[in-house]
Every structure is written in structure tokens, then in C-alpha cells.
Design a protein around this motif. Structure first.
Motif, short mmCIF file in Angstrom:
data_model
loop_
_atom_site.label_atom_id
_atom_site.label_comp_id
_atom_site.label_asym_id
_atom_site.label_seq_id
_atom_site.Cartn_x
_atom_site.Cartn_y
_atom_site.Cartn_z
N UNK A 147 2.69 7.36 0.48
CA UNK A 147 2.19 7.00 -0.84
C UNK A 147 1.19 5.86 -0.71
N UNK A 148 0.15 5.92 -1.53
CA UNK A 148 -0.79 4.81 -1.63
C UNK A 148 -0.80 4.34 -3.07
N UNK A 149 -0.62 3.04 -3.22
CA UNK A 149 -0.45 2.48 -4.56
C UNK A 149 -1.63 1.58 -4.91
N UNK A 150 -1.48 0.91 -6.01
CA UNK A 150 -2.45 -0.09 -6.43
C UNK A 150 -2.64 -1.11 -5.32
N UNK A 151 -3.84 -1.63 -5.22
CA UNK A 151 -4.20 -2.60 -4.19
C UNK A 151 -4.06 -2.03 -2.78
N UNK A 152 -4.06 -0.70 -2.69
CA UNK A 152 -4.03 0.01 -1.41
C UNK A 152 -2.76 -0.24 -0.61
N UNK A 153 -1.70 -0.57 -1.31
CA UNK A 153 -0.40 -0.69 -0.65
C UNK A 153 0.06 0.71 -0.24
N UNK A 154 0.57 0.84 0.98
CA UNK A 154 0.98 2.14 1.48
C UNK A 154 2.39 2.11 2.06
N UNK A 155 3.02 3.26 2.02
CA UNK A 155 4.30 3.45 2.69
C UNK A 155 4.30 4.85 3.28
N UNK A 156 5.03 5.02 4.39
CA UNK A 156 5.03 6.29 5.09
C UNK A 156 6.45 6.72 5.45
#
Length: 116
Positions: A49-58
Motif C-alpha cells: 500500500x502507498x498512502x499519503x506522503x508516500x508512506x508505504x508498507x509491503x
């Protein structure tokens, strides 16, 4: 709102592919976009997932090999996949969770096939 995933194809193990998810009808901005995949005969699997402010989790299976990014001006999210393995073979789909309306949207999938 429509999401259009593209970029799938056939690649040898160890190769790379870059998938795109073009969003139309709403702005990316603060709306998170998630990639899922579903292999034949298996349940759908969360990839990242890519969220606001380009925060990501995998997912553990993607971490270190896959990278999410986005171009807000182009309203497009990218999934760069490196060191692909045969077990990455699946239909990859993108999903947007509209933070304003609470509605979620799915794009059609794009098939990734990794040969051994």
C-alpha cells in the motif's frame, strides 16, 4: 472513479516488471492505493500500500523486491517488481480507498507470469 492497471507480461525469473495503476475521476493526494494479487487457485493476497506522503508498507513476500511509488500529477501509482520469482505469477490489481466518500474502487487486473 476508474482505476486502470497495466504493465503485466511474461518475464523470466530474476527479471523485473513495472506495473502502473492510472486513477481517473478522483485525485490521488490523500487516497491510499493498494495492490493485491491473485494466483490461480489461490485467495487474493495483499501486496502493498502507498498512502499519503508516500508512506508505504509491503507484504513479507514483496518487501525488499517490490517498490511502490506514485506520481500525483499523473494520478498514477507504480509497482516496481524486481528479482521476480515464479511464485509471483498472478493477476495483479489495484484498489483505491476514497477517503472523502468512503467508497473503494477496484481496477481490472493485469497478468504477471514469471517463468522458471
Amino acid at each position: 472513479v476508474q482505476l486502470q492497471a497495466s504493465g503485466g507480461g511474461l518475464v523470466q525469473a530474476g527479471g523485473s516488471l513495472s506495473l502502473s495503476c492510472l486513477v481517473s475521476g478522483t485525485a490521488l493526494n490523500g487516497n491510499p492505493v493498494t495492490w493485491y494479487r491473485q494466483a490461480a487457485g489461490h485467495q487474493r493476497e495483499w501486496v502493498g500500500i502507498i498512502r499519503r506522503y508516500d508512506s508505504t508498507s509491503y507484504a513479507d513476500s514483496a518487501a525488499g523486491r517490490f517498490t511502490l511509488s506514485r506520481d500525483v500529477a499523473k494520478n498514477t501509482v507504480y509497482l516496481q517488481m524486481n528479482n521476480l520469482k515464479p511464485e509471483d505469477t498472478a493477476v495483479y490489481s489495484c484498489h483505491l480507498d476514497d477517503q472523502t466518500t468512503g467508497v473503494d474502487y477496484w481496477g481490472q487486473g493485469t497478468l504477471v507470469t514469471v517463468s522458471s
